[in-house]
Design a protein around this motif. Structure first.
Motif, short mmCIF file in Angstrom:
data_model
loop_
_atom_site.label_atom_id
_atom_site.label_comp_id
_atom_site.label_asym_id
_atom_site.label_seq_id
_atom_site.Cartn_x
_atom_site.Cartn_y
_atom_site.Cartn_z
N PRO A 3 -46.91 -47.78 40.10
CA PRO A 3 -47.17 -48.91 41.01
C PRO A 3 -45.90 -49.60 41.49
O PRO A 3 -45.83 -50.06 42.63
CB PRO A 3 -48.00 -49.89 40.15
N THR A 4 -44.87 -49.65 40.63
CA THR A 4 -43.61 -50.29 41.03
C THR A 4 -42.91 -49.46 42.10
O THR A 4 -42.44 -50.00 43.12
CB THR A 4 -42.70 -50.49 39.80
N VAL A 5 -42.85 -48.15 41.88
CA VAL A 5 -42.21 -47.26 42.86
C VAL A 5 -42.99 -47.30 44.18
O VAL A 5 -42.40 -47.36 45.27
CB VAL A 5 -42.10 -45.83 42.27
N ASP A 6 -44.31 -47.34 44.10
CA ASP A 6 -45.13 -47.43 45.32
C ASP A 6 -44.90 -48.76 46.05
O ASP A 6 -44.82 -48.80 47.28
CB ASP A 6 -46.62 -47.28 44.97
N ALA A 7 -44.77 -49.84 45.28
CA ALA A 7 -44.54 -51.16 45.90
C ALA A 7 -43.18 -51.21 46.59
O ALA A 7 -43.03 -51.78 47.67
CB ALA A 7 -44.66 -52.28 44.86
N MET A 8 -42.19 -50.59 45.96
CA MET A 8 -40.85 -50.57 46.58
C MET A 8 -40.89 -49.78 47.89
O MET A 8 -40.26 -50.17 48.88
CB MET A 8 -39.82 -49.96 45.62
N ALA A 9 -41.64 -48.67 47.90
CA ALA A 9 -41.76 -47.87 49.12
C ALA A 9 -42.48 -48.68 50.20
O ALA A 9 -42.07 -48.70 51.37
CB ALA A 9 -42.48 -46.56 48.83
N ALA A 10 -43.54 -49.39 49.80
CA ALA A 10 -44.33 -50.17 50.76
C ALA A 10 -43.50 -51.28 51.38
O ALA A 10 -43.71 -51.68 52.53
CB ALA A 10 -45.57 -50.74 50.07
N ARG A 11 -42.53 -51.82 50.62
CA ARG A 11 -41.64 -52.85 51.15
C ARG A 11 -40.62 -52.30 52.14
O ARG A 11 -39.85 -53.07 52.72
CB ARG A 11 -40.80 -53.46 50.01
N GLY A 12 -40.53 -50.97 52.21
CA GLY A 12 -39.51 -50.36 53.08
C GLY A 12 -38.17 -50.20 52.39
O GLY A 12 -37.16 -49.92 53.02
N THR A 13 -38.15 -50.40 51.05
CA THR A 13 -36.92 -50.20 50.27
C THR A 13 -37.23 -49.26 49.11
O THR A 13 -37.27 -49.68 47.96
CB THR A 13 -36.37 -51.53 49.72
N PRO A 14 -37.51 -47.98 49.43
CA PRO A 14 -37.91 -47.04 48.37
C PRO A 14 -36.87 -46.98 47.26
O PRO A 14 -35.67 -47.06 47.53
CB PRO A 14 -38.01 -45.70 49.10
N PHE A 15 -37.36 -46.87 46.04
CA PHE A 15 -36.48 -46.77 44.87
C PHE A 15 -36.37 -45.31 44.48
O PHE A 15 -37.33 -44.72 43.99
CB PHE A 15 -37.03 -47.59 43.70
N ALA A 16 -35.21 -44.71 44.69
CA ALA A 16 -34.98 -43.32 44.25
C ALA A 16 -33.82 -43.34 43.27
O ALA A 16 -32.76 -43.89 43.57
CB ALA A 16 -34.66 -42.43 45.44
N GLY A 17 -34.03 -42.75 42.11
CA GLY A 17 -33.00 -42.77 41.07
C GLY A 17 -33.69 -42.85 39.73
O GLY A 17 -34.71 -42.19 39.52
#
Ligand code: AMP
Ligand code: GLY
Length: 424
Positions: free
Chosen positions: A245-259
């Protein structure tokens, strides 16, 4: 097979452990570290670099012909080093500056968790001491006060003393005051390309400086993995309720978390709660976790850096357990004594029992000396936790390092079956 030239940024124990695991991957044909330390120098080429300068790191990556850059610590990530490397057309394992805010600001992390419906401690953002006082009274003791920005693990005070809580806040405004979470803590690392998430083995870290969790918080005095006491389905539950859910929320904000998303969690009597997120591998848990990794790390990190993680199956792990005991210099986490000599076996090995360097240096005569707070760690893998713990402490006893100290109880309660969890 794709051949990889990998550049690891950072100079701590985590980076040495990353380098050791990368060196085991046959696809990694050249390995560079910057700045690195005497431990990484034994298995890679070290280069000086200003690690928080995106331009300097991107230049170095070009110079050495890196096909993948792996950024270890949080400060360069928060400063945008991964963005600069990607802008230079080189794959980089590590989140953008925007996404690294999940560690860089406690309040930002709380906002993302609220959006994602991820369970965490109730908290109040306080810009003034009056607000801090009100929040302390609202939650009651034990009091938890966190500096909002990066603080190398030392920005958090947990205390029963209200005036000490106020004093800590006074030196660190703005702060986040939050509800106290009871129960054992778990560190779960997940590698993600911003969409797909792969868990590593769960670990436990020992944050306080003294035996029995006495004294102030540190960057971490030891760790072990996996957790023999973990309730059934723990990792799956954390992935489902926290990481994805956190990774999905970051993507939805337009700031995807990769790492690498590091979830620090408490298994409280009221269920799982996030204590903190970090935007990078944890130190010293990584030294234990990667010691058991059998999958080729270069390939996995490259897949995450280039949006191909769905093609990588679940990670493969060796059986048994791993323990790391950290040796720190007298004075740590305050001002550490510098220059103490370090001698003994295994100082530059990569065997089942090995030393991971963190704050070491070589003096003019080539003698290994202490040059930081957490100086080195002894890592042991074995068939079970008790054996790994015995082997790690036996190796610590063989070191001749009179200015260093360690905790004597790393993994002790877990090895003796003494940790209980509320059912989740
Ligand atoms: P953090 O930098 O947020 O990871 O905090 C460092 C350490 O402080 C954690 O690993 C915990 O041991 C402790 N801590 C942080 N937040 C809480 C909390 N809400 N309740 C109890 N302990 C906490
Ligand atoms: N092990 C704690 C940290 O890396 O922040």
């Amino acid at each position: 097979m794709t051949e990889r030239t990998v550049l690891v940024i950072g100079n701590g124990g985590r980076e040495h452990a990353l380098a050791l695991a990368l060196a085991r991957d046959p696809s990694v044909v050249a390995l560079h570290c910057a700045p690195g330390n005497p431990g990484t120098a034994a298995i890679a080429t070290n280069h000086p670099v200003e690690a928080t300068s995106g331009g300097a790191v991107a230049d170095l990556a070009r110079e050495v012909g890196a096909t993948l850059v792996v950024v270890g610590p949080e400060a360069p990530l928060v400063a945008g080093v991964a963005d600069a490397v990607r802008a230079a057309g080189i794959a980089c394992f590590g989140p953008s500056a925007e996404a690294a805010r999940i560690e860089g600001s406690k309040q930002f992390a709380k906002d993302v968790m609220a959006e994602a419906g991820v369970p965490t401690a109730a908290s109040v953002y306080c810009a003034t001491l009056d607000e801090v006082g009100e929040a302390l009274d609202r939650f009651g003791a034990p009091y938890v006060v966190k500096a909002d920005g990066l603080a190398a693990g030392k920005g958090v005070l947990v205390t029963d003393d209200r005036s000490a809580a106020l004093e800590h806040a006074d030196g660190s405004l703005p702060v986040v005051v939050e509800e106290y979470l009871d129960g054992p803590e778990v560190s779960l690392f997940a590698i993600t390309d911003g969409v797909t998430c792969l868990p590593l083995l769960p670990a436990q870290d020992f944050k306080r400086v003294g035996d029995g969790d006495a004294g102030p918080n540190t960057g971490g005095m030891g760790a072990y993995t996996p957790l023999p006491w973990a309730p059934e389905g723990l990792v799956e539950g954390i992935m489902r309720d926290v990481v994805q859910p956190t990774v999905d929320a970051m993507a939805a904000r337009g700031t995807p978390f990769a790492g690498l998303l590091y979830a620090g969690l408490a298994l409280t009597s009221r269920g799982l709660r996030v204590v903190e997120f970090n935007c990078r591998f944890g130190d010293p848990e990584t030294q234990a976790v990667l010691a058991l990794l059998e999958s080729p790390l270069g390939e996995v990190l490259d897949a995450a850096a280039t949006g191909r993680l769905a093609d990588v199956g679940p990670l493969r792990w060796g059986d048994g357990a791993a323990v790391i005991v950290v040796l720190a210099a007298e004075g740590y986490p305050g001002v550490p004594a510098r220059g103490g000599t370090i001698a003994g076996p295994r100082l530059f090995g990569s065997d089942r029992v090995h030393v991971v360097h963190a704050g070491t240096a070589l003096d003019a005569s080539g003698q290994l000396i202490a040059a930081g707070g957490r100086v080195l760690g002894v890592v042991a893998t074995a068939s079970d936790l008790a054996a790994a713990r015995n082997d790690a402490y036996a190796a610590v006893a063989e070191l001749d390092a009179p200015t260093l100290f360690c905790r004597g109880d790393i993994a002790e309660r877990a090895a003796s079956g003494d940790i209980s969890t509320p059912s989740l």
